[in-house]
Write a protein that holds these residues in place. Structure first.
Motif, PDB file in Angstrom:
ATOM      1  N   THR A  51       0.827   4.414  -2.462  1.00 57.88           N
ATOM      2  CA  THR A  51       0.895   3.635  -1.221  1.00 57.88           C
ATOM      3  C   THR A  51       1.527   4.431  -0.086  1.00 57.88           C
ATOM      4  N   GLU A  52       2.470   5.316  -0.405  1.00 59.66           N
ATOM      5  CA  GLU A  52       3.050   6.162   0.639  1.00 59.66           C
ATOM      6  C   GLU A  52       2.002   7.116   1.207  1.00 59.66           C
ATOM      7  N   ARG A  53       1.154   7.618   0.354  1.00 58.42           N
ATOM      8  CA  ARG A  53       0.135   8.571   0.789  1.00 58.42           C
ATOM      9  C   ARG A  53      -1.078   7.881   1.432  1.00 58.42           C
ATOM     10  N   GLU A  58      -4.549   0.171   1.613  1.00 57.79           N
ATOM     11  CA  GLU A  58      -5.213   0.751   0.447  1.00 57.79           C
ATOM     12  C   GLU A  58      -4.467   0.377  -0.835  1.00 57.79           C
ATOM     13  N   GLY A  59      -3.140   0.290  -0.756  1.00 53.07           N
ATOM     14  CA  GLY A  59      -2.354  -0.159  -1.904  1.00 53.07           C
ATOM     15  C   GLY A  59      -2.697  -1.590  -2.274  1.00 53.07           C
ATOM     16  N   LEU A  63      -4.335  -3.032  -5.769  1.00 55.71           N
ATOM     17  CA  LEU A  63      -3.788  -4.158  -6.526  1.00 55.71           C
ATOM     18  C   LEU A  63      -4.867  -5.210  -6.790  1.00 55.71           C
ATOM     19  N   LYS A  64      -5.656  -5.516  -5.777  1.00 57.39           N
ATOM     20  CA  LYS A  64      -6.727  -6.510  -5.907  1.00 57.39           C
ATOM     21  C   LYS A  64      -7.774  -6.036  -6.902  1.00 57.39           C
ATOM     22  N   ASP A  65      -8.158  -4.759  -6.849  1.00 62.05           N
ATOM     23  CA  ASP A  65      -9.139  -4.218  -7.796  1.00 62.05           C
ATOM     24  C   ASP A  65      -8.644  -4.343  -9.231  1.00 62.05           C
ATOM     25  N   ALA A  87       6.525  -3.268  -6.808  1.00 57.98           N
ATOM     26  CA  ALA A  87       5.218  -2.738  -6.442  1.00 57.98           C
ATOM     27  C   ALA A  87       4.459  -2.248  -7.672  1.00 57.98           C
ATOM     28  N   GLY A  88       3.231  -2.708  -7.801  1.00 54.67           N
ATOM     29  CA  GLY A  88       2.364  -2.209  -8.853  1.00 54.67           C
ATOM     30  C   GLY A  88       2.657  -2.725 -10.241  1.00 54.67           C
TER      31      GLY A  88
END
Length: 168
Positions: A51-53, A58-59, A63-65, A87-88
């Motif tokens: 998520t930082e990158r 996109e993060g 998560l949704k995927d 997170a995650g």
């Protein structure tokens, strides 16, 4: 209102609060019926770096995927999948399931995410998104007290060891 507070807006999965309440209900049922309860704790490997990158949108899409890939594998009334913790992280409660049964599902989860082949340029483990998964199982003592912290704590300790051992 109950539905809004029990569903994570990013993933569409249950929230951690729902997870805890569901686990307590399954624990009490398992105590009465002398059955196992298992928990699978799941963490996306290198998700913070991802998520930082790649950025928060996109993060969230990642998560949704993952939620969309895992959720169809949960179909019994005694099972629940939730977004859990930081997170995650995700968690699954499997009522009436021992460690061997939970291991089968955990491996299906891992393979399903591996099959997505969703790129993770921030990972040192793989070119793609991977998961670290651990299982904690117990058969509650009949009429025993509810102690979710012991089952969850065992899973959290195992997850930390899994991450130290190299992920995936």
């Amino acid at each position: 209102l109950l539905r809004v507070t029990s569903i994570d807006p990013v993933t569409g999965l249950h929230t951690q609060q729902y997870f805890q309440e569901f686990l307590e209900r399954e624990w009490r049922r398992a105590s009465r019926e002398r059955q196992f309860v298992s928990v699978i704790m799941i963490e996306i490997d290198h998700f913070r770096a991802f998520t930082e990158r790649e950025g928060k949108p996109e993060g969230d899409a990642c998560l949704k995927d993952i939620a969309d890939a895992l959720n169809p594998m949960i179909h019994r009334p005694s099972d629940a999948l939730a977004r859990y913790g930081g997170a995650g992280k995700f968690g699954a409660v499997l009522g009436g399931t021992d460690g061997k049964g939970a291991l089968v599902l955990a491996e299906r989860f891992r393979l399903a995410i591996e099959a997505l082949q969703r790129p993770n340029p921030a990972s040192t483990t793989s070119r793609f998104i991977t998961l670290s998964l651990v299982i904690a199982s117990a058969m509650p003592v009949r009429d025993g007290a509810w102690h979710d912290s012991e089952l969850i704590a065992a899973a959290e300790r195992a997850l930390a060891r899994s991450k130290e051992a190299g992920c995936n």
